[in-house]
Scaffold this motif. Structure first.
Motif, short mmCIF file in Angstrom:
data_model
loop_
_atom_site.label_atom_id
_atom_site.label_comp_id
_atom_site.label_asym_id
_atom_site.label_seq_id
_atom_site.Cartn_x
_atom_site.Cartn_y
_atom_site.Cartn_z
N THR A 192 3.07 6.00 7.30
CA THR A 192 1.90 5.19 7.65
C THR A 192 2.28 3.72 7.75
O THR A 192 1.89 3.03 8.70
CB THR A 192 0.78 5.38 6.61
OG1 THR A 192 0.39 6.76 6.62
CG2 THR A 192 -0.42 4.51 6.89
N ARG A 212 2.22 1.75 -3.49
CA ARG A 212 1.20 2.32 -4.38
C ARG A 212 1.04 3.81 -4.13
O ARG A 212 1.03 4.62 -5.06
CB ARG A 212 -0.13 1.60 -4.16
CG ARG A 212 -1.23 2.04 -5.14
CD ARG A 212 -2.59 1.54 -4.72
NE ARG A 212 -3.08 2.11 -3.48
CZ ARG A 212 -3.50 3.37 -3.32
NH1 ARG A 212 -3.47 4.21 -4.32
NH2 ARG A 212 -3.93 3.80 -2.15
N ARG A 213 0.96 4.18 -2.85
CA ARG A 213 0.78 5.60 -2.51
C ARG A 213 2.02 6.42 -2.84
O ARG A 213 1.91 7.58 -3.26
CB ARG A 213 0.42 5.72 -1.03
CG ARG A 213 -1.00 5.23 -0.75
CD ARG A 213 -1.43 5.39 0.69
NE ARG A 213 -1.21 6.75 1.15
CZ ARG A 213 -0.94 7.07 2.42
NH1 ARG A 213 -0.87 6.14 3.34
NH2 ARG A 213 -0.76 8.33 2.77
N VAL A 214 3.21 5.84 -2.66
CA VAL A 214 4.44 6.55 -2.99
C VAL A 214 4.47 6.84 -4.49
O VAL A 214 4.76 7.96 -4.93
CB VAL A 214 5.69 5.75 -2.55
CG1 VAL A 214 6.96 6.27 -3.21
CG2 VAL A 214 5.84 5.79 -1.03
N GLU A 252 4.37 13.79 0.29
CA GLU A 252 3.29 12.79 0.21
C GLU A 252 3.87 11.37 0.29
O GLU A 252 3.30 10.49 0.93
CB GLU A 252 2.50 12.95 -1.08
CG GLU A 252 1.69 14.22 -1.16
CD GLU A 252 1.06 14.42 -2.52
OE1 GLU A 252 1.33 13.64 -3.46
OE2 GLU A 252 0.28 15.38 -2.66
N ALA A 253 4.99 11.16 -0.38
CA ALA A 253 5.66 9.85 -0.35
C ALA A 253 6.12 9.54 1.07
O ALA A 253 5.96 8.41 1.55
CB ALA A 253 6.84 9.82 -1.32
N ALA A 306 3.24 8.39 3.16
CA ALA A 306 2.86 7.01 2.86
C ALA A 306 3.77 6.02 3.56
O ALA A 306 3.31 5.04 4.14
CB ALA A 306 2.90 6.78 1.34
N GLU A 347 0.84 -1.20 0.00
CA GLU A 347 0.00 0.00 0.00
C GLU A 347 0.87 1.25 0.00
O GLU A 347 0.59 2.22 -0.70
CB GLU A 347 -0.95 0.00 1.20
CG GLU A 347 -1.82 1.24 1.31
CD GLU A 347 -2.74 1.47 0.13
OE1 GLU A 347 -3.21 2.62 -0.02
OE2 GLU A 347 -3.01 0.54 -0.67
N ALA A 348 1.94 1.23 0.78
CA ALA A 348 2.87 2.36 0.78
C ALA A 348 3.48 2.54 -0.60
O ALA A 348 3.60 3.67 -1.09
CB ALA A 348 3.96 2.16 1.83
N SER A 351 2.35 9.69 -5.53
CA SER A 351 2.68 10.97 -4.90
C SER A 351 3.12 12.00 -5.94
O SER A 351 3.85 11.69 -6.87
CB SER A 351 3.81 10.80 -3.89
OG SER A 351 3.42 9.93 -2.86
#
Length: 111
Positions: free
Chosen positions: A64, A47-49, A57-58, A61, A44-45, A52
């Motif tokens: 988290t 994907r979010r990175v 934002e990265a 992620a 998930e990190a 970004s």
């Protein structure tokens, strides 16, 4: 960092996180039960990175994912103290790897 450099960098970091999650999945039977799900946090990190637009934002992620891994470490319990120490050590290694990524992202954000 300009937008193109940032996107290339976070894509690279996201791919590295995905590779790390793949490596954990290949060893899932060697991991203690509570740690077997951490690759999902890392995916998930990743994907979010990759999604970004900014390094901050990265970093969020990855942060988290670090918090989720730390929660798993906090929940590790075993009747045998030696087994608990080994499980926590494994969890700490995963957390340290993610913290290393976050530290590199922090340095990249200052460029």
């Amino acid at each position: 960092m300009n937008r193109a450099n940032t996107q290339g960098y976070v894509t690279c970091v996201g791919n590295a996180l995905e590779t790390y999650a793949d490596a954990l999945d290949r060893r899932v039977v060697d991991l203690p039960q509570p740690l077997r799900g951490v690759s999902a946090f890392i995916r998930e990190a990743a994907r979010r990175v990759r999604a970004s637009r900014m390094v901050s934002e990265a970093r969020a992620a990855v942060g988290t994912a670090i918090r989720e891994v730390l929660k798993v470490i906090a929940l590790l319990r075993a009747d045998e103290p030696t087994a608990a120490r080994i499980q926590v050590r494994l969890g700490n290694r995963i957390e340290a790897a993610l913290q290393s990524v976050e530290n590199r992202l922090a340095k990249a954000g200052g460029l």
